[in-house]
Design an enzyme around this catalytic site. Structure first.
Site, PDB file in Angstrom:
ATOM      1  N   ALA A 286       0.884  -1.125   0.046  1.00 44.89           N
ATOM      2  CA  ALA A 286      -0.068   0.169  -0.025  1.00 44.89           C
ATOM      3  C   ALA A 286       0.900   1.047  -0.023  1.00 44.89           C
ATOM      4  CB  ALA A 286      -0.940   0.115   1.279  1.00 44.89           C
ATOM      5  N   ASN A 287       0.126   2.444  -0.063  1.00 50.00           N
ATOM      6  CA  ASN A 287       1.054   3.863   0.317  1.00 50.00           C
ATOM      7  C   ASN A 287       0.340   4.506   1.151  1.00 50.00           C
ATOM      8  OD1 ASN A 287      -0.708   5.445  -1.594  1.00 50.00           O
ATOM      9  ND2 ASN A 287      -0.473   4.000  -2.950  1.00 50.00           N
TER      10      ASN A 287
END
Ligand SMILES: Cc1cc2nc3c(=O)[nH]c(=O)nc-3n(C[C@H](O)[C@H](O)[C@H](O)COP(=O)(O)O)c2cc1C
Length: 409
Positions: A218-219
């Protein structure tokens, strides 16, 4: 930005008017406040004065120390009668909360305090947001008064339904949320806005690429920038759709949201929604790479000491949208780059992806960009570059909407 005159009457929801002022000033609007005498029993003038940077007025015989001017304006040369000067200068007059008593006065043309005098003298759009107990709201007298105001061209912001101030009471009568009130003001400010009725598609948040049944890549994108852009476009009268990738922020009931998780899902939703949109703002932080194969089940700790993940490229959403672009459709991409050469890479992206604008932000700078309330960006177009200095994301969003409007079709 606009001059908003806020009238506050006596009701429990007067505290929400403070949040309205905070949002409006954050957006760059100048705000003056008129309070009825009874409203001061609920919220004091000091709070409104501090948030607006201007004195609060209540009585029609009071002198205005600012001589009818709004914050940021030079002081008027003469000392006018305040009930005409303030409302004469305002771009929009919003009464929130509007008590049953004040609504009745407005409907009958009474003018016994500064708020009701100003309402009679108003030539700008008048917005009234009722808030009261549901039995008071549903009473035929209140309903008839509201209907009369509506007939006369007043914009009524319907109250919400839910738990009311009196313990145990539930029903219609809750003041609309401050963001909704502000959006209504902005719509009233721009009746001939070129955004009215235009379809705007915004992507927000950050995609997740599954590793196994419970883990993902994810970010840190929160979705705040995308949501702010969507709300700014809504404020100009656009029909807005947001494709939200893993965003847990408050939502506006007038925006249509589509929730996705992965880049693949985002690409599919974008392709479908882009068919009817006039403006595409691709703000979501999209994973460039994803695990080539999702592992079945949950990888347990004891299974292995070391794991090599093979990654493959995700679909290039921006390039796909550019290739399928309709005549006149505007396409804006974001480039979150890190470090000194970032702007060069963003400039290359403008050319390489065939988009109308790249919004570049340097995510190596402290306190801006991912998961923070502020941003600082450079808008890159074929015609030149515009730097937007550090500001709340809502302000950056408004400036971006103006810059998109200025793009040639
Ligand atoms: C605790 C309390 C809460 C009240 N809340 C409301 C309210 O939410 N809406 C409303 O219309 N009146 C409410 N009232 C009644 C108004 O304050 C009252 O009608 C007053 O005269 C309104 O004056 P104004 O319209 O000049 O502000 C409340 C009164 C009290 C004592």
């Amino acid at each position: 930005m606009a001059k908003l005159l806020l009238g506050v009457s006596g009701g429990i929801a007067a505290f929400k008017a403070l949040e309205f002022v905070r949002l409006a000033t954050e957006r760059g609007h100048a705000v003056r406040v008129i309070q009825t005498h009874s409203s001061k029993r609920f919220v004091g003038t000091a709070s409104f004065a501090a948030l607006t940077g201007a004195p609060v007025l209540s009585g029609e015989f009071e002198r205005d120390p600012l001589r009818g001017s709004f914050p940021g304006e030079p002081l008027g040369e003469h000392d006018p009668a305040s009930h005409l000067a303030l409302v004469g200068a305002a771009d929009v007059f919003v009464i929130a909360p509007a008590s049953a008593n004040t609504i009745a006065k407005l409907a009958n043309g009474l003018a016994d305090n500064l708020l009701t005098n100003a309402a009679l003298a108003a030539r700008c759009p008048l917005i009234v947001a009722p808030a009261m107990n549901h039995r008071m709201f549903e009473h035929p007298a209140t309903q008839a008064n509201i209907a009369l105001l509506r007939e006369r061209g007043v914009t009524i912001i319907e109250p919400g339904t839910g738990r009311l101030a009196t313990p145990g009471e539930h029903g219609i009568g809750r003041l609309a949320e401050p963001a909704e009130l502000l959006a209504a003001c902005e719509v009233a400010l721009a009746p001939n806005s070129s955004w009215r009725g235009r379809g705007v598609l915004v992507t927000a948040g950050g995609t997740r690429e599954p590793i196994d049944a419970v883990r993902h890549i994810a970010n840190r994108s929160s979705g705040r920038m995308g949501f702010a852009i969507a709300e700014a476009a809504l404020g100009r009268g656009a029909e807005v759709v947001v494709i939200a990738a893993n965003v847990s922020l408050q939502r506006d009931p007038r925006i249509r949201y589509i929730d996705v998780e992965s880049t693949e899902q985002l690409a599919t939703a974008c392709a479908a929604e882009a068919e009817t949109a006039d403006v595409l703002v691709m703000c979501a932080a999209v994973a460039d790479l994803r695990p080539a194969a999702e592992l079945n089940g949950k990888l347990s700790r004891g299974a292995t000491d070391r794991l090599t993940l093979e990654l493959e490229a995700t679909p290039d959403i921006l390039a796909g949208l550019a290739a399928a672009r309709r005549n006149g459709q505007k396409l804006v991409g974001f480039a979150a780059e890190h470090g000194a050469q970032g702007i060069e890479r963003a400039r290359e992206k403008l050319q390489g992806k065939q988009v109308d604008m790249i919004v570049y932000n340097d995510i190596s700078s402290e306190g801006i960009g991912f998961d923070s309330p502020d941003n600082e960006v450079t808008l890159i177009t074929a015609k030149g570059e515009q730097h937007l200095p550090r500001a709340p994301k809502s302000t950056i969003a408004m400036q971006l909407i103006e810059a998109i409007e200025a793009l040639q079709p």
